[in-house]
Scaffold this motif. Structure first.
Motif, PDB file in Angstrom:
ATOM      1  N   GLY A  64      80.381 -79.880  -2.485  1.00 39.53           N
ATOM      2  CA  GLY A  64      79.447 -81.005  -2.413  1.00 39.53           C
ATOM      3  C   GLY A  64      78.228 -80.746  -1.540  1.00 39.53           C
ATOM      4  N   PRO A  65      78.403 -80.139  -0.341  1.00 38.74           N
ATOM      5  CA  PRO A  65      77.227 -79.867   0.495  1.00 38.74           C
ATOM      6  C   PRO A  65      76.182 -78.993  -0.205  1.00 38.74           C
ATOM      7  CG  PRO A  65      79.220 -79.664   1.794  1.00 38.74           C
ATOM      8  CD  PRO A  65      79.661 -79.823   0.361  1.00 38.74           C
ATOM      9  N   VAL A  66      76.635 -78.070  -1.042  1.00 40.19           N
ATOM     10  CA  VAL A  66      75.697 -77.232  -1.792  1.00 40.19           C
ATOM     11  C   VAL A  66      75.001 -78.055  -2.869  1.00 40.19           C
ATOM     12  CG1 VAL A  66      75.440 -75.147  -3.193  1.00 40.19           C
ATOM     13  CG2 VAL A  66      77.160 -75.220  -1.378  1.00 40.19           C
ATOM     14  N   ALA A  67      75.787 -78.876  -3.582  1.00 37.48           N
ATOM     15  CA  ALA A  67      75.220 -79.714  -4.641  1.00 37.48           C
ATOM     16  C   ALA A  67      74.222 -80.719  -4.081  1.00 37.48           C
ATOM     17  CB  ALA A  67      76.338 -80.438  -5.382  1.00 37.48           C
ATOM     18  N   ALA A  68      74.381 -81.078  -2.804  1.00 40.00           N
ATOM     19  CA  ALA A  68      73.528 -82.101  -2.198  1.00 40.00           C
ATOM     20  C   ALA A  68      72.293 -81.533  -1.499  1.00 40.00           C
ATOM     21  CB  ALA A  68      74.344 -82.916  -1.195  1.00 40.00           C
ATOM     22  N   LEU A  69      72.100 -80.216  -1.569  1.00 38.00           N
ATOM     23  CA  LEU A  69      70.981 -79.608  -0.849  1.00 38.00           C
ATOM     24  C   LEU A  69      69.637 -80.228  -1.219  1.00 38.00           C
ATOM     25  CD1 LEU A  69      71.934 -75.814  -0.779  1.00 38.00           C
ATOM     26  CD2 LEU A  69      71.404 -77.260   1.199  1.00 38.00           C
ATOM     27  N   ALA A  87      60.190 -82.659  -7.802  1.00 34.04           N
ATOM     28  CA  ALA A  87      59.920 -81.221  -7.693  1.00 34.04           C
ATOM     29  C   ALA A  87      60.257 -80.679  -6.306  1.00 34.04           C
ATOM     30  CB  ALA A  87      58.464 -80.940  -8.022  1.00 34.04           C
ATOM     31  N   ASP A  88      60.245 -81.564  -5.297  1.00 37.66           N
ATOM     32  CA  ASP A  88      60.504 -81.117  -3.931  1.00 37.66           C
ATOM     33  C   ASP A  88      61.946 -80.662  -3.740  1.00 37.66           C
ATOM     34  OD1 ASP A  88      57.893 -81.649  -3.021  1.00 37.66           O
ATOM     35  OD2 ASP A  88      58.376 -83.778  -2.806  1.00 37.66           O
ATOM     36  N   VAL A  89      62.813 -81.021  -4.678  1.00 39.04           N
ATOM     37  CA  VAL A  89      64.199 -80.552  -4.612  1.00 39.04           C
ATOM     38  C   VAL A  89      64.237 -79.031  -4.549  1.00 39.04           C
ATOM     39  CG1 VAL A  89      66.341 -80.365  -5.937  1.00 39.04           C
ATOM     40  CG2 VAL A  89      65.191 -82.578  -5.738  1.00 39.04           C
ATOM     41  N   PHE A  90      63.318 -78.383  -5.264  1.00 34.55           N
ATOM     42  CA  PHE A  90      63.322 -76.925  -5.348  1.00 34.55           C
ATOM     43  C   PHE A  90      62.690 -76.260  -4.129  1.00 34.55           C
ATOM     44  CE2 PHE A  90      63.325 -78.604  -9.690  1.00 34.55           C
ATOM     45  CZ  PHE A  90      64.476 -78.000 -10.180  1.00 34.55           C
ATOM     46  N   ASP A  91      62.175 -77.071  -3.184  1.00 30.99           N
ATOM     47  CA  ASP A  91      61.635 -76.497  -1.956  1.00 30.99           C
ATOM     48  C   ASP A  91      62.721 -75.858  -1.111  1.00 30.99           C
ATOM     49  OD1 ASP A  91      59.118 -77.213  -2.650  1.00 30.99           O
ATOM     50  OD2 ASP A  91      58.861 -78.789  -1.148  1.00 30.99           O
ATOM     51  N   VAL A  92      63.960 -76.190  -1.420  1.00 33.78           N
ATOM     52  CA  VAL A  92      65.083 -75.553  -0.730  1.00 33.78           C
ATOM     53  C   VAL A  92      64.995 -74.034  -0.884  1.00 33.78           C
ATOM     54  CG1 VAL A  92      67.584 -75.271  -0.723  1.00 33.78           C
ATOM     55  CG2 VAL A  92      66.592 -77.545  -0.989  1.00 33.78           C
ATOM     56  N   LEU A  93      64.530 -73.593  -2.061  1.00 33.90           N
ATOM     57  CA  LEU A  93      64.447 -72.158  -2.336  1.00 33.90           C
ATOM     58  C   LEU A  93      63.385 -71.472  -1.485  1.00 33.90           C
ATOM     59  CD1 LEU A  93      64.707 -72.317  -6.238  1.00 33.90           C
ATOM     60  CD2 LEU A  93      66.535 -71.871  -4.583  1.00 33.90           C
ATOM     61  N   LYS A  94      62.456 -72.272  -0.925  1.00 33.10           N
ATOM     62  CA  LYS A  94      61.400 -71.715  -0.092  1.00 33.10           C
ATOM     63  C   LYS A  94      61.751 -71.762   1.393  1.00 33.10           C
ATOM     64  CE  LYS A  94      57.973 -73.548  -3.373  1.00 33.10           C
ATOM     65  NZ  LYS A  94      56.817 -74.469  -3.526  1.00 33.10           N
ATOM     66  N   SER A  95      62.905 -72.307   1.716  1.00 29.98           N
ATOM     67  CA  SER A  95      63.298 -72.454   3.114  1.00 29.98           C
ATOM     68  C   SER A  95      63.426 -71.086   3.782  1.00 29.98           C
ATOM     69  CB  SER A  95      64.633 -73.198   3.207  1.00 29.98           C
ATOM     70  OG  SER A  95      65.144 -73.140   4.523  1.00 29.98           O
ATOM     71  N   SER A  96      63.033 -71.029   5.048  1.00 31.86           N
ATOM     72  CA  SER A  96      63.166 -69.774   5.802  1.00 31.86           C
ATOM     73  C   SER A  96      64.631 -69.414   6.023  1.00 31.86           C
ATOM     74  CB  SER A  96      62.446 -69.901   7.151  1.00 31.86           C
ATOM     75  OG  SER A  96      62.980 -70.981   7.906  1.00 31.86           O
ATOM     76  N   SER A  97      65.514 -70.387   5.823  1.00 31.33           N
ATOM     77  CA  SER A  97      66.950 -70.144   6.018  1.00 31.33           C
ATOM     78  C   SER A  97      67.679 -69.949   4.704  1.00 31.33           C
ATOM     79  CB  SER A  97      67.572 -71.326   6.781  1.00 31.33           C
ATOM     80  OG  SER A  97      66.978 -71.509   8.042  1.00 31.33           O
ATOM     81  N   ILE A  98      66.954 -69.633   3.629  1.00 33.35           N
ATOM     82  CA  ILE A  98      67.578 -69.552   2.305  1.00 33.35           C
ATOM     83  C   ILE A  98      68.690 -68.506   2.269  1.00 33.35           C
ATOM     84  CG2 ILE A  98      65.865 -67.921   1.443  1.00 33.35           C
ATOM     85  CD1 ILE A  98      67.706 -70.715  -0.523  1.00 33.35           C
ATOM     86  N   GLY A  99      68.539 -67.421   3.018  1.00 36.45           N
ATOM     87  CA  GLY A  99      69.586 -66.399   3.050  1.00 36.45           C
ATOM     88  C   GLY A  99      70.877 -66.946   3.642  1.00 36.45           C
ATOM     89  N   ALA A 100      70.746 -67.683   4.752  1.00 37.55           N
ATOM     90  CA  ALA A 100      71.912 -68.279   5.393  1.00 37.55           C
ATOM     91  C   ALA A 100      72.522 -69.361   4.508  1.00 37.55           C
ATOM     92  CB  ALA A 100      71.525 -68.863   6.755  1.00 37.55           C
ATOM     93  N   ILE A 101      71.667 -70.137   3.833  1.00 35.35           N
ATOM     94  CA  ILE A 101      72.141 -71.173   2.909  1.00 35.35           C
ATOM     95  C   ILE A 101      72.951 -70.541   1.791  1.00 35.35           C
ATOM     96  CG2 ILE A 101      71.391 -72.844   1.165  1.00 35.35           C
ATOM     97  CD1 ILE A 101      69.045 -73.540   3.021  1.00 35.35           C
ATOM     98  N   ALA A 102      72.445 -69.438   1.250  1.00 34.41           N
ATOM     99  CA  ALA A 102      73.147 -68.744   0.173  1.00 34.41           C
ATOM    100  C   ALA A 102      74.488 -68.216   0.667  1.00 34.41           C
ATOM    101  CB  ALA A 102      72.282 -67.607  -0.359  1.00 34.41           C
ATOM    102  N   LEU A 103      74.508 -67.694   1.887  1.00 36.37           N
ATOM    103  CA  LEU A 103      75.746 -67.133   2.456  1.00 36.37           C
ATOM    104  C   LEU A 103      76.812 -68.213   2.607  1.00 36.37           C
ATOM    105  CD1 LEU A 103      77.001 -64.529   3.562  1.00 36.37           C
ATOM    106  CD2 LEU A 103      76.154 -65.188   5.825  1.00 36.37           C
ATOM    107  N   LEU A 104      76.430 -69.370   3.148  1.00 34.48           N
ATOM    108  CA  LEU A 104      77.390 -70.456   3.319  1.00 34.48           C
ATOM    109  C   LEU A 104      77.792 -71.054   1.969  1.00 34.48           C
ATOM    110  CD1 LEU A 104      76.218 -72.406   6.511  1.00 34.48           C
ATOM    111  CD2 LEU A 104      77.988 -70.671   6.262  1.00 34.48           C
ATOM    112  N   SER A 105      76.875 -71.018   1.006  1.00 38.25           N
ATOM    113  CA  SER A 105      77.202 -71.498  -0.334  1.00 38.25           C
ATOM    114  C   SER A 105      78.288 -70.635  -0.964  1.00 38.25           C
ATOM    115  CB  SER A 105      75.950 -71.505  -1.223  1.00 38.25           C
ATOM    116  OG  SER A 105      74.968 -72.378  -0.714  1.00 38.25           O
ATOM    117  N   VAL A 106      78.167 -69.328  -0.785  1.00 32.05           N
ATOM    118  CA  VAL A 106      79.186 -68.404  -1.295  1.00 32.05           C
ATOM    119  C   VAL A 106      80.522 -68.660  -0.604  1.00 32.05           C
ATOM    120  CG1 VAL A 106      79.879 -65.976  -1.408  1.00 32.05           C
ATOM    121  CG2 VAL A 106      77.536 -66.630  -1.978  1.00 32.05           C
ATOM    122  N   LEU A 107      80.469 -68.965   0.697  1.00 32.86           N
ATOM    123  CA  LEU A 107      81.690 -69.266   1.441  1.00 32.86           C
ATOM    124  C   LEU A 107      82.393 -70.489   0.860  1.00 32.86           C
ATOM    125  CD1 LEU A 107      83.627 -68.917   3.838  1.00 32.86           C
ATOM    126  CD2 LEU A 107      82.017 -70.271   5.222  1.00 32.86           C
TER     127      LEU A 107
END
Length: 208
Positions: A64-69, A87-107
């Motif tokens: 759920g936390p990933v789906a709610a990003l 359209a601002d929903v996709f600004d998550v992909l521009k976040s400076s923490s996108i690598g960490a977000i992806a890592l926790l999403s995989v977790l």
């Protein structure tokens, strides 16, 4: 920091205000979840997947936390007084923490897969490897037999443990990563420490 019940009420109030101010929240709920339901129904069309229908549906909360990003990002922008659109929903992909977000999403995805494996093992332990012959037979086995009640009790207890783990590691980490330029380890440890410092209030938040 210490978190009180008043903070939960404040969070719910602000969340409701976000919901009322941005109809795209409603669009998200009205589009994504029915599509998810159709996908789950399609997966369960073959009786071989039927025993996993409930674990899949309930286990969706584990990611759920990933789906709610996207919703987190829209709320963050609104709180900062910035213009907000779908359209601002996709600004998550521009976040400076996108690598960490992806890592926790995989977790969280790994936790979800582990939950499905354990749920399947619990089913097999109670009913063996034979697949249900029909939906009616499956429901009868689950709802009217001792094995079915035992499976539900053990399965929900296991699911509760998974939910506690995900609440602990995800309640603060994903919003923090969107709001601050921090790494995955910092976000994860902050979330765990917040729950450890406020177990009763965080348990209430999880219940809500």
């Amino acid at each position: 920091r210490r978190i009180g019940v008043a903070d939960l009420k404040d969070a719910l109030s602000k969340g409701f205000n976000d919901f009322m101010a941005m109809p795209t929240h409603a669009m998200f709920l009205c589009v994504v979840y029915p599509l998810l339901g159709l996908l789950l129904a399609r997966l369960a069309f073959g009786y071989s997947v039927l025993p996993l229908l409930f674990p899949i549906a309930s286990g969706f909360a584990l990611v759920g936390p990933v789906a709610a990003l996207g919703l987190y990002e829209m709320s963050r922008r609104r709180e900062a007084g910035m213009p907000t659109s779908v359209a601002d929903v996709f600004d998550v992909l521009k976040s400076s923490s996108i690598g960490a977000i992806a890592l926790l999403s995989v977790l969280l995805l790994a936790v979800f897969c582990l939950w499905l494996a354990i749920a399947n093992a619990i089913y097999i332990a109670h009913f063996g490897y034979a697949q249900p012959t029909s939906i009616e037979a499956f429901l009868r086995d689950v709802l009217t037999t001792q094995s079915g009640w035992s499976m539900m009790l053990i399965g929900n207890a296991a699911g509760f443990c998974f939910a506690v783990v995900v609440l602990t590691i995800g309640v603060v980490s994903f919003p923090l990563l969107l709001d601050r330029d921090v790494g995955a380890a910092v976000a994860l440890s902050t979330s765990i420490r917040a729950v450890a410092a406020n177990p009763a209030v965080m348990a209430l938040w999880g219940f809500i």
